[in-house]
Design an enzyme around this catalytic site. Structure first.
Site, PDB file in Angstrom:
ATOM      1  CG  HIS A 142      30.307  39.717  40.228  1.00  0.00           C
ATOM      2  ND1 HIS A 142      30.151  39.443  38.879  1.00  0.00           N
ATOM      3  CD2 HIS A 142      30.880  41.197  40.240  1.00  0.00           C
ATOM      4  CE1 HIS A 142      30.759  40.951  38.112  1.00  0.00           C
ATOM      5  NE2 HIS A 142      31.108  41.738  39.158  1.00  0.00           N
ATOM      6  CD  GLU A 143      31.476  43.567  43.428  1.00  0.00           C
ATOM      7  OE1 GLU A 143      32.636  44.143  43.295  1.00  0.00           O
ATOM      8  OE2 GLU A 143      30.650  43.758  42.394  1.00  0.00           O
TER       9      GLU A 143
END
Length: 302
Positions: A142-143
């Site tokens: 996600h990051e």
């Protein structure tokens, strides 16, 4: 955007361009008003505005890391974290960012940096202690999506401009008031500038919040598609959100200013700030991940 294997998101790109256009226009007008009211202070306004913008853009990763108390770690110091980042970067075909750990019990992660080669991804000790390896990879995917899509750079600039409004106001008033005897506009400016600054800040705040909520959904989607395990990301989301309620309020308040950059918002209780949250609701995020899981399952059977 440099090529990676992260799924492109035209909706995110459109929103980033639109947000930056309106915020840029807003601040051109704002600085123009300051220059018109304080003609004698224009060198100070231009120097401060330009200098702070350049510093924020070029050193955003270091500023964020310092603010959060993050320290870079080597593969020897954090082999599991580096191993997860290595695997995801190889899967995404993107350069490996610098890796850091923030010593706080608040379970979270964030990414920052103006581009892929100057990026930094950070996980907190609270996150590393609570998540299983597959869940941690989901969060890191996600990051890294934020880095690949470059929305982290857009959020850094957009968020900074809200702070700049207040700094520019103080600089202009200081420069104008120091020449109060020769400037007939000072009295009017003292009344107008705080009001104008509040309007500018409010508009920029709403624009960045709208972009932030969409970019979190985009990162969830891109990370889940990259790893092929949306259920792991959903489990991490559920676990992190549930654990927030157990974190002391004073610790949550310390990190609330950085919510726009976090994997999950650090909020204490049912505060009014939820109405203006930087993140979509947990239910909405889990619903999207459930749909992706169904789609991947159907594609696998097909």
């Amino acid at each position: 955007m440099p090529h990676t294997r992260y799924a492109p998101d035209r909706g995110l790109t459109t929103r980033m361009v639109t947000t930056m256009f309106f915020i840029g226009l807003l601040y051109v007008v704002f600085i123009g008003v300051l220059l018109a009211l304080f003609k004698g202070a224009w060198p100070l306004i231009v120097i401060i505005a330009g200098g702070l913008f350049v510093a924020q853009f070029w050193f955003s990763d270091r500023i964020a890391a310092f603010s959060m108390g993050a320290r870079e770690v080597t593969p020897q110091q954090a082999p599991e974290l580096h191993g997860a980042v290595d695997r995801l970067c190889a899967l995404a075909d993107m350069p490996k960012p610098r890796v850091a750990i923030a010593d706080t019990d608040v379970p979270n992660a964030f990414a920052t940096g103006r581009n892929q080669r100057n990026a930094l991804v950070c996980a907190t000790t609270g996150l590393l202690r609570r998540l299983e390896p597959e869940e941690l990879e989901g969060v890191l995917a996600h990051e890294l999506s934020h880095v690949a899509h470059r929305d982290v750079a857009v959020m850094t600039i957009a968020s900074f401009l809200g702070v700049l409004a207040g700094i520019m106001t103080r600089a202009a008033l200081w420069g104008g008031l120091s020449r109060g005897g020769r400037n007939n506009n000072v009295g009017i400016a003292v009344l107008l500038i705080p009001l104008i600054s509040a309007v500018v800040y409010a508009i920029s705040f709403l624009l960045t919040r709208l972009l932030s909520r969409y970019r979190e959904l985009s990162a969830d989607r891109a990370g889940a598609l990259l790893t092929g395990r949306p259920s792991a990301l959903a489990a991490a989301l559920t676990k992190v959100t549930g654990q927030m309620a157990r974190i002391p309020t004073r610790d949550l308040r310390k990190v609330e200013p950085y919510n726009a950059f976090f994997f999950a918002p650090a909020l204490s209780g049912e505060s009014v700030s939820r109405l203006f949250s930087s993140h979509p609701t947990l239910e909405r995020r889990l619903d999207q991940l459930a749909r992706i899981s169904t789609q991947l399952g159907q594609a696998g059977r097909g």
